[in-house]
Design a protein around this motif. Sequence first.
Motif, PDB file in Angstrom:
ATOM      1  N   ILE A  24       0.722  -1.122  -0.125  1.00 42.48           N
ATOM      2  CA  ILE A  24      -0.064  -0.013   0.038  1.00 42.48           C
ATOM      3  C   ILE A  24       0.955   1.126   0.044  1.00 42.48           C
ATOM      4  O   ILE A  24       0.428   2.488  -0.551  1.00 42.48           O
ATOM      5  N   ASN A  25       2.248   1.191   0.432  1.00 40.97           N
ATOM      6  CA  ASN A  25       2.905   2.380   0.444  1.00 40.97           C
ATOM      7  C   ASN A  25       3.328   2.411  -0.815  1.00 40.97           C
ATOM      8  O   ASN A  25       3.951   3.657  -1.461  1.00 40.97           O
ATOM      9  N   ARG A  26       3.591   1.460  -1.651  1.00 40.33           N
ATOM     10  CA  ARG A  26       3.921   1.847  -3.162  1.00 40.33           C
ATOM     11  C   ARG A  26       2.933   2.212  -4.111  1.00 40.33           C
ATOM     12  O   ARG A  26       3.362   2.268  -5.155  1.00 40.33           O
ATOM     13  N   ILE A  27       1.889   2.191  -3.726  1.00 38.38           N
ATOM     14  CA  ILE A  27       0.658   2.704  -4.411  1.00 38.38           C
ATOM     15  C   ILE A  27       1.064   4.220  -4.679  1.00 38.38           C
ATOM     16  O   ILE A  27       1.648   5.033  -3.718  1.00 38.38           O
ATOM     17  N   TYR A 227      12.608  19.498  -5.043  1.00 38.05           N
ATOM     18  CA  TYR A 227      12.262  18.246  -6.013  1.00 38.05           C
ATOM     19  C   TYR A 227      12.243  16.918  -5.144  1.00 38.05           C
ATOM     20  O   TYR A 227      13.081  16.626  -4.389  1.00 38.05           O
ATOM     21  N   TYR A 228      10.982  16.448  -5.289  1.00 37.52           N
ATOM     22  CA  TYR A 228      10.559  15.230  -4.263  1.00 37.52           C
ATOM     23  C   TYR A 228      11.225  14.159  -4.787  1.00 37.52           C
ATOM     24  O   TYR A 228      10.412  12.965  -4.968  1.00 37.52           O
ATOM     25  N   GLY A 229      12.282  13.739  -4.917  1.00 37.74           N
ATOM     26  CA  GLY A 229      13.004  12.600  -5.378  1.00 37.74           C
ATOM     27  C   GLY A 229      12.695  12.063  -6.630  1.00 37.74           C
ATOM     28  O   GLY A 229      12.441  12.737  -7.602  1.00 37.74           O
ATOM     29  N   ASN A 230      12.495  10.820  -6.869  1.00 39.92           N
ATOM     30  CA  ASN A 230      12.439  10.155  -8.091  1.00 39.92           C
ATOM     31  C   ASN A 230      11.049  10.218  -8.398  1.00 39.92           C
ATOM     32  O   ASN A 230       9.999   9.932  -7.623  1.00 39.92           O
ATOM     33  N   LYS A 231      10.541  10.810  -9.562  1.00 42.23           N
ATOM     34  CA  LYS A 231       9.126  10.835  -9.780  1.00 42.23           C
ATOM     35  C   LYS A 231       8.785   9.449 -10.476  1.00 42.23           C
ATOM     36  O   LYS A 231       9.100   8.723 -10.973  1.00 42.23           O
ATOM     37  N   LYS A 232       7.541   9.296  -9.875  1.00 41.95           N
ATOM     38  CA  LYS A 232       6.836   7.822  -9.987  1.00 41.95           C
ATOM     39  C   LYS A 232       5.960   7.917 -11.176  1.00 41.95           C
ATOM     40  O   LYS A 232       5.073   9.304 -11.324  1.00 41.95           O
ATOM     41  N   HIS A 233       5.426   6.893 -11.748  1.00 43.68           N
ATOM     42  CA  HIS A 233       4.768   6.850 -13.022  1.00 43.68           C
ATOM     43  C   HIS A 233       3.605   5.974 -12.510  1.00 43.68           C
ATOM     44  O   HIS A 233       3.591   4.966 -11.700  1.00 43.68           O
ATOM     45  N   LEU A 234       2.353   6.262 -13.010  1.00 40.96           N
ATOM     46  CA  LEU A 234       1.217   5.512 -12.640  1.00 40.96           C
ATOM     47  C   LEU A 234       1.402   4.034 -13.643  1.00 40.96           C
ATOM     48  O   LEU A 234       1.619   4.116 -14.601  1.00 40.96           O
ATOM     49  N   THR A 235       0.947   3.119 -12.765  1.00 42.98           N
ATOM     50  CA  THR A 235       0.894   1.790 -13.185  1.00 42.98           C
ATOM     51  C   THR A 235      -0.445   1.126 -13.449  1.00 42.98           C
ATOM     52  O   THR A 235      -1.536   1.662 -12.840  1.00 42.98           O
ATOM     53  N   ARG A 236      -0.640   0.032 -14.117  1.00 37.02           N
ATOM     54  CA  ARG A 236      -2.085  -0.610 -13.952  1.00 37.02           C
ATOM     55  C   ARG A 236      -2.446  -0.907 -12.584  1.00 37.02           C
ATOM     56  O   ARG A 236      -3.715  -1.006 -12.578  1.00 37.02           O
ATOM     57  N   TRP A 237      -1.640  -1.203 -11.882  1.00 42.50           N
ATOM     58  CA  TRP A 237      -2.005  -1.569 -10.324  1.00 42.50           C
ATOM     59  C   TRP A 237      -2.473  -0.316  -9.608  1.00 42.50           C
ATOM     60  O   TRP A 237      -3.420  -0.463  -8.723  1.00 42.50           O
ATOM     61  N   ASP A 238      -1.990   0.659  -9.897  1.00 43.19           N
ATOM     62  CA  ASP A 238      -2.750   2.051  -9.466  1.00 43.19           C
ATOM     63  C   ASP A 238      -3.899   2.503  -9.943  1.00 43.19           C
ATOM     64  O   ASP A 238      -4.763   2.628  -9.120  1.00 43.19           O
ATOM     65  N   PHE A 239      -4.167   2.137 -11.355  1.00 45.53           N
ATOM     66  CA  PHE A 239      -5.649   2.415 -11.439  1.00 45.53           C
ATOM     67  C   PHE A 239      -6.460   1.280 -11.207  1.00 45.53           C
ATOM     68  O   PHE A 239      -7.699   1.833 -10.827  1.00 45.53           O
ATOM     69  N   LEU A 240      -5.792   0.151 -10.913  1.00 48.62           N
ATOM     70  CA  LEU A 240      -6.715  -0.919 -10.437  1.00 48.62           C
ATOM     71  C   LEU A 240      -7.264  -0.521  -8.988  1.00 48.62           C
ATOM     72  O   LEU A 240      -8.368  -0.846  -8.561  1.00 48.62           O
ATOM     73  N   TYR A 241      -6.411  -0.149  -8.187  1.00 51.01           N
ATOM     74  CA  TYR A 241      -6.463   0.122  -6.815  1.00 51.01           C
ATOM     75  C   TYR A 241      -7.534   1.306  -6.759  1.00 51.01           C
ATOM     76  O   TYR A 241      -8.615   1.302  -5.948  1.00 51.01           O
ATOM     77  N   PHE A 242      -7.413   2.221  -7.556  1.00 53.71           N
ATOM     78  CA  PHE A 242      -8.501   3.371  -7.541  1.00 53.71           C
ATOM     79  C   PHE A 242      -9.827   3.006  -7.923  1.00 53.71           C
ATOM     80  O   PHE A 242     -10.625   3.143  -7.230  1.00 53.71           O
ATOM     81  N   LEU A 243      -9.826   2.020  -9.044  1.00 53.41           N
ATOM     82  CA  LEU A 243     -11.146   1.610  -9.457  1.00 53.41           C
ATOM     83  C   LEU A 243     -11.910   0.831  -8.602  1.00 53.41           C
ATOM     84  O   LEU A 243     -13.115   0.958  -8.225  1.00 53.41           O
ATOM     85  N   ILE A 244     -11.141  -0.142  -7.970  1.00 53.93           N
ATOM     86  CA  ILE A 244     -11.794  -1.165  -6.660  1.00 53.93           C
ATOM     87  C   ILE A 244     -12.152  -0.427  -5.667  1.00 53.93           C
ATOM     88  O   ILE A 244     -13.331  -0.365  -5.251  1.00 53.93           O
ATOM     89  N   GLY A 245     -11.166   0.539  -5.203  1.00 51.83           N
ATOM     90  CA  GLY A 245     -11.608   1.430  -4.011  1.00 51.83           C
ATOM     91  C   GLY A 245     -12.661   2.416  -4.370  1.00 51.83           C
ATOM     92  O   GLY A 245     -13.615   2.599  -3.381  1.00 51.83           O
TER      93      GLY A 245
END
Length: 266
Positions: A24-27, A227-245
């Motif tokens: 959940i921290n990696r979302i 500059y907040y470190g490494n910029k993260k990119h949205l993955t399919r798991w992120d979209f799936l988490y948002f969709l299910i929630g």
Amino acid sequence: MSRLSHTLYEIQTIDEMARLDRWINRIHPLVKLCLTLFYMILVVSFEPGNLIGLLGMFVYPFLLFGLGDISIKDALFKLRIILPLVCIIGLFNPFFDRKPVAVFAGIFITRGMISFCTLLLKGVFTILSSYLLIATTTIEDLCYALRLLHLPKLFVTQILLIHRYLVVLLSEANRITQAYLLRAPKQTGIHYKVWGTLIGQLLLRSMDRATELYQSMCLRGYVGEFYYGNKKHLTRWDFLYFLIGGVIISLFRIFPVFEIVGRLFI
């Protein structure tokens, strides 16, 4: 352990929880931030008398507490100061609105009681969702998500600096308090005659520490925005988490799940 030391320990504990390597921290922080705001909007949208429907909204924080292996007991303990303030919001509703709507065990349930419980649950659910957000997202990632939403960089920088300087302020206050108590071991607290002196010392020492921190920031290339470190990119798991929630909390908002289940048993 003094109160200031305990407060510092709790802040550091939450920061350490946010930096753990859990799923959940990696979302993506933007997904968690948007889902939390969406949940808060749905919770606040309930009518004052819809207590049964509002109870179903506990499913979102309940699932996150279980899936994220976060203790509900520790969360309620850390929020022990804020939760009583939530109770004060609708404390007088039972006295102003005495219209009876039901009878339970010989006790008349008034509309004011129901509205008070509804306001109380709204406050508890929104606070718990905020706690879950900061317990699973670092302050840097949260500020990065705010910048992705195009919030002004000055506003985001203020949030980050307040979080960092709050720890500095509490650390300096803890040192001053411990130094005073070591020089006055028989006193149970700080005498009121030295309050002004100690507050002045706290202000001066905090300003000195803040100046040193700002100079170190400038030496590291600070030009008005972090500059907040490494910029993260949205993955399919992120979209799936948002969709299910989003689907789960929307279903509990649209349909009175608890009422439907109760009718099935009846």
